[in-house]
Design a protein around this motif. Structure first.
Motif, PDB file in Angstrom:
ATOM      1  N   ALA A  21     -75.899 154.627  45.419  1.00 20.78           N
ATOM      2  CA  ALA A  21     -75.933 156.122  44.797  1.00 20.78           C
ATOM      3  C   ALA A  21     -75.348 155.877  43.432  1.00 20.78           C
ATOM      4  O   ALA A  21     -75.831 157.305  42.957  1.00 20.78           O
ATOM      5  N   SER A  45     -77.217 157.602  40.642  1.00 21.68           N
ATOM      6  CA  SER A  45     -76.382 158.183  39.538  1.00 21.68           C
ATOM      7  C   SER A  45     -77.160 158.340  38.176  1.00 21.68           C
ATOM      8  O   SER A  45     -77.561 159.223  37.075  1.00 21.68           O
ATOM      9  N   THR A  62     -69.815 160.865  40.249  1.00 23.56           N
ATOM     10  CA  THR A  62     -70.854 160.623  41.617  1.00 23.56           C
ATOM     11  C   THR A  62     -69.243 159.290  42.611  1.00 23.56           C
ATOM     12  O   THR A  62     -69.488 159.049  43.180  1.00 23.56           O
ATOM     13  N   SER A 113     -68.690 160.141  46.066  1.00 28.75           N
ATOM     14  CA  SER A 113     -69.517 159.679  46.895  1.00 28.75           C
ATOM     15  C   SER A 113     -68.601 158.664  48.033  1.00 28.75           C
ATOM     16  O   SER A 113     -68.042 158.361  47.594  1.00 28.75           O
TER      17      SER A 113
END
Length: 673
Positions: free
Chosen positions: A299, A303, A654, A658
């Motif tokens: 992730a 990002s 992020t 996240s």
């Protein structure tokens, strides 16, 4: 007469014996001998093992395998070059229509060469070509080498020569087959099998190939596999490689080739006299290679790549100044690491490419002036600009040249030397000065005058000592050593080695991050991490673990490793951290981090580049009170450091928002620590 009777007897006896043998072969044991004749051709063939998967730190797949149809070519005995060329042209036309993958590493393109400089010279020398040989001359040389004539014209001529070149590199012969294309469609497979008599030497086989699960994500890190070349085979033959194997060529695929490579199995193939397969019996099953777990967070990596792209587009759209600076911003890099372990959480380089189409797009990629195949995060070296000022401040504070509360009056023009008097950036722009500032305020305002004076008093030798301890101009430890640029830390010795002479003005420029300092984004991220964690420089690493693909058993694990330490005095560390906090809250990056939920510290840098717009650099860490992540972003021709801060902000957002969903790793959780 008796003589003739004897001869007749011998003839009849021989005929009787032959007849008896025929009766035995065809009547008495006919079925048994028939089966034996059908099974008398036996061949043992390798069953290619799938490579291990490459996963992110949470077990999410980055690279796996898929089974495809591959078009393989076996050289018929006594086939001449011209016959082979004609066969290849027909096959290549079909493959091109089908859209299947064809490997092409021939360094001659439709517009020139994919190699340059010493690499191109070395390649030409290998074939005894003149160093000034142009594209057409080189192409004619290889056309003659492979006897390519009018059976291939235009683009097909180049394509055919490229395939003949590839076949030569991989040792194609009557004993070694060549994989012409992978991923052919069921339609093409059926057509080729139906018309097999028209295409002597072809075979359709299943083959495991690499599948990049997330498109372009982490392309520069994951790397590529490719056909083994003769030179590589000579080095690897003792490890049971075959001439038609694939091996890791770049990135993690290359670095962990031994772990990712599986163990091939064996099949016993029994064929009849007419070449038809009677049956296949497995002698030894193949074993998949080990799985590699990276420190990357999928992730966060996604990002980082998106944030870098967006920041560059922002510069082009919103940050072009009156001189047009910023309109050429097109490239950049970002590195994010764990402050307390050296684990690399994200590593982005822009522009990037689609790793699944690497070979199809190779010509366009290799001739693109923005160098999309170049990993700028570990290979690009940049002047750090004002992001270097923390190193100068640390050296001055730790050596007792200044104390945290010492004041220096910014007078605009630094007049210590008669022949070199640099000007503080604010005085150059407005005629004003920063007035009296301490080290915290000097970092906040990025006061050049303050660091000119502090750098001169600290000396280049002592500043260099601390810069080395902070990892600047040093290898970071990342496993991709062949792709890492260790940069350059300016010094009198280095200047003399380059044929120059170090002068006092060089020390002043060094202190503010100019001079001839060149560092990679990863070096700058780790330099920042070393400061904010209190002085411990960890070896950066991108491989977290290697695990058995079947059992999940740990094969290899990377532990945090300390490369150097500075015992930073608490009051000195506080002064530097407060300066970086003020940069984000009140200084040059305040508008970027306005209303950001997590307290951040950082430093902008605007590095001058001869003949181009300034590079934009930002290094940042968070949370301020308990640093966990350090990030560096660089935008080439990004005009101002605050533009690079945009990418860092998005990555941090992020990172702190996240979460890992437990059910997303249920099938791979045995691979995790």
């Amino acid at each position: 007469m008796k003589r003739y009777q004897f001869i007749y007897f011998i003839v009849f006896l021989f005929a009787f014996l032959v007849l008896g043998r025929l009766v035995d072969l065809q009547v008495v044991n006919g079925n048994a001998y028939l089966q034996q004749s059908r099974l008398r051709l036996v061949k043992t063939s390798a069953v290619k093992a799938p490579r291990g998967d490459i996963l992110d730190r949470n077990g999410k797949p980055l690279v796996t395998n898929e089974t495809v149809f591959a078009l393989r070519l076996y050289k018929p005995r006594d086939m001449e070059d011209k016959e082979l060329n004609t066969l290849l042209v027909r096959l290549l036309q079909l493959v091109e229509e089908d859209g299947a993958t064809v490997t092409d590493s021939f360094p001659v393109t439709s517009r020139g060469f994919s190699l340059s400089g010493t690499a191109l010279s070395a390649w030409k020398s290998r074939y005894k070509l003149p160093e000034d040989a142009d594209r057409d001359t080189v192409l004619d040389f290889f056309a003659k080498r492979y006897q390519v004539g009018r059976e291939a014209l235009g683009q097909m001529r180049l394509t055919l020569i490229a395939q003949r070149y590839e076949m030569e590199q991989t040792g194609f012969s009557e004993d070694t087959s060549y994989t012409l294309a992978e991923g052919i469609s069921h339609t093409l497979m059926t057509r080729l099998l139906e018309q097999k008599m028209e295409f002597p030497g072809i075979a359709i086989e299943t083959s495991p190939v690499r599948k990049f699960v997330n498109g372009n994500v982490a392309a520069h890190i994951l790397g590529q596999t490719g056909k083994i070349y003769k030179e590589e085979y000579e080095q690897l033959r003792d490890k049971n490689y075959a001439m038609n194997d694939s091996i890791g060529k770049q990135g993690i695929e290359r670095y962990l080739e031994d772990a990712l490579r599986g163990e091939d199995g064996l099949n016993r193939v029994e064929k009849s006299a007419d070449g038809q397969t009677v049956r296949t019996r497995e002698e030894k099953p193949s074993k998949k290679g080990d799985n590699v777990v990276l420190t990357l967070d999928l992730a966060l990596q996604q990002s980082a790549e998106e944030a870098l792209k967006n920041a560059i587009e922002y510069v082009r759209a919103e940050s072009v100044n009156e001189d047009g600076e910023g309109e050429n911003a097109a490239c950049g890099a970002l590195a994010a690491i764990d402050v307390n372990t050296g684990e690399i959480l994200a590593l982005a380089s822009y522009p990037s490419y689609d790793p699944a189409r690497f070979y199809e797009d190779y010509e366009a990629l290799s001739t693109d002036p923005n160098l999309p195949m170049f990993n700028r995060a570990i290979g690009g070296a940049y002047e750090p600009g004002s992001t270097f000022k923390m190193a100068t401040a640390l050296a001055a504070l730790e050596e007792g040249v200044i104390r945290p509360d010492d004041i220096i009056e910014d007078e605009g023009i630094y007049k210590y030397y008669d022949d070199y008097q640099p000007i503080c950036w604010i005085y150059r722009g407005t005629g004003a000065t920063h007035g009296p500032v301490n080290v915290t305020e000097a970092l906040k305002y990025s006061c050049n005058y303050f660091f000119y004076d502090v750098g001169r008093r600290t000396t280049i030798e002592k500043m260099n000592t601390y810069a080395h301890l902070l990892g600047l101009g040093e290898a970071t430890g990342i496993e991709l050593t062949e792709e890492e640029n260790i940069g350059k830390l300016a010094s009198p010795a280095q200047t003399e080695a380059d044929g120059g002479k170090w002068v006092p003005g060089d020390t002043l420029q060094y202190a503010i991050g100019q001079s001839k300092n060149l560092f990679t984004p990863l070096q700058l991220a780790n330099y920042l991490a070393t400061i904010v964690n209190g002085g411990t420089r960890y070896k950066t690493h991108i491989v977290k673990a290697v695990r058995d693909s079947e059992t999940g058993e740990l094969v290899q694990e990377t532990k945090p490793t300390v490369l150097s330490e500075i015992d930073i005095a608490p009051e000195n560390l506080r002064a530097i951290l407060e300066g970086m906090r003020d940069v984000v809250e009140l200084g040059t990056a305040s508008t970027v981090f306005e209303n950001f939920d997590v307290p951040v510290g950082g430093k902008t840098g605007t590095a001058e580049v001869s003949g181009r717009a300034d590079n934009a650099i930002f290094v940042g860490f968070a949370p301020y009170d308990n640093p966990a992540i350090a990030v560096c972003a660089v935008i080439e021709e990004g005009v101002h450091g605050s533009n690079a801060a945009i990418a860092v902000r998005d990555v941090m957002e992020t990172y702190f928002t996240s979460t890992v969903e437990e059910d997303s790793v249920t099938k791979t959780n045995i691979l995790l620590p």
